[in-house]
Design an enzyme around this catalytic site. Structure first.
Site, PDB file in Angstrom:
ATOM      1  N   MET A 198      37.867 -14.930 -33.040  1.00  0.00           N
ATOM      2  CA  MET A 198      38.805 -16.039 -33.093  1.00  0.00           C
ATOM      3  C   MET A 198      38.703 -16.711 -34.450  1.00  0.00           C
ATOM      4  SD  MET A 198      40.968 -17.874 -31.413  1.00  0.00           S
ATOM      5  CE  MET A 198      41.711 -19.475 -31.452  1.00  0.00           C
ATOM      6  N   PRO A 199      39.817 -16.977 -35.064  1.00  0.00           N
ATOM      7  CA  PRO A 199      39.767 -17.711 -36.336  1.00  0.00           C
ATOM      8  C   PRO A 199      39.474 -19.196 -36.108  1.00  0.00           C
ATOM      9  CG  PRO A 199      42.032 -17.176 -35.758  1.00  0.00           C
ATOM     10  CD  PRO A 199      41.160 -16.544 -34.718  1.00  0.00           C
ATOM     11  N   LEU A 200      39.187 -19.892 -37.187  1.00  0.00           N
ATOM     12  CA  LEU A 200      39.004 -21.335 -37.173  1.00  0.00           C
ATOM     13  C   LEU A 200      40.349 -21.971 -37.508  1.00  0.00           C
ATOM     14  CD1 LEU A 200      37.280 -23.943 -37.207  1.00  0.00           C
ATOM     15  CD2 LEU A 200      36.795 -23.443 -39.610  1.00  0.00           C
TER      16      LEU A 200
END
Length: 133
Positions: free
Chosen positions: A4-6
């Site tokens: 998951m990206p930030l």
């Protein structure tokens, strides 16, 4: 491994209710799962609120205006394909327009690509480099 990206949201203060902000976050999370194949439960999101005069978003010469409900979404992510990025941009815009009646001109997205060595999830560990993840 999908990660998951930030996601960092920048909003004009007092332009959004708490419930609307939660909807912004939930829709972005779901869209990231769909477009990027991020794993369930791997969720990293930050919301920052700014006075309207401190969140300046020009139209880059494209000829549109933005309201105080403008959203800047800055994403730190592993490399993604152009098709994944296009899907994310369009799907997020569609979902925000439908669920929040967000004017599509009010959404600006910026993806910043990074790699495994750019992440430490806790205690100064380099989890990807050290084989923990």
């Amino acid at each position: 491994m999908a990660v998951m990206p930030l996601l960092h949201f920048h909003l004009v203060e007092n332009a959004w209710t708490s419930a609307e902000i939660q909807t912004l976050l939930d829709i972005a999370y779901d869209t990231t799962l769909t477009a990027f194949g991020a794993p369930q439960g791997d969720r990293y999101q930050i919301v920052s609120k700014h006075p309207a005069n401190e969140l300046i978003l020009g139209d880059t010469g494209l000829g549109f205006t933005r309201s105080n409900r403008r959203v800047v979404l800055s994403i730190r992510t592993r490399p993604r394909t152009a098709a994944q990025k296009r899907q994310f941009y369009q799907l997020l815009s569609d979902r925000y327009a439908e669920a929040l009646k967000l004017d599509r001109q009010d959404l600006m997205i910026n993806l910043v690509t990074n790699t495994d060595e750019d992440w430490s999830f806790h205690a100064g560990h380099a989890e990807f480099l050290d084989g923990e993840l």
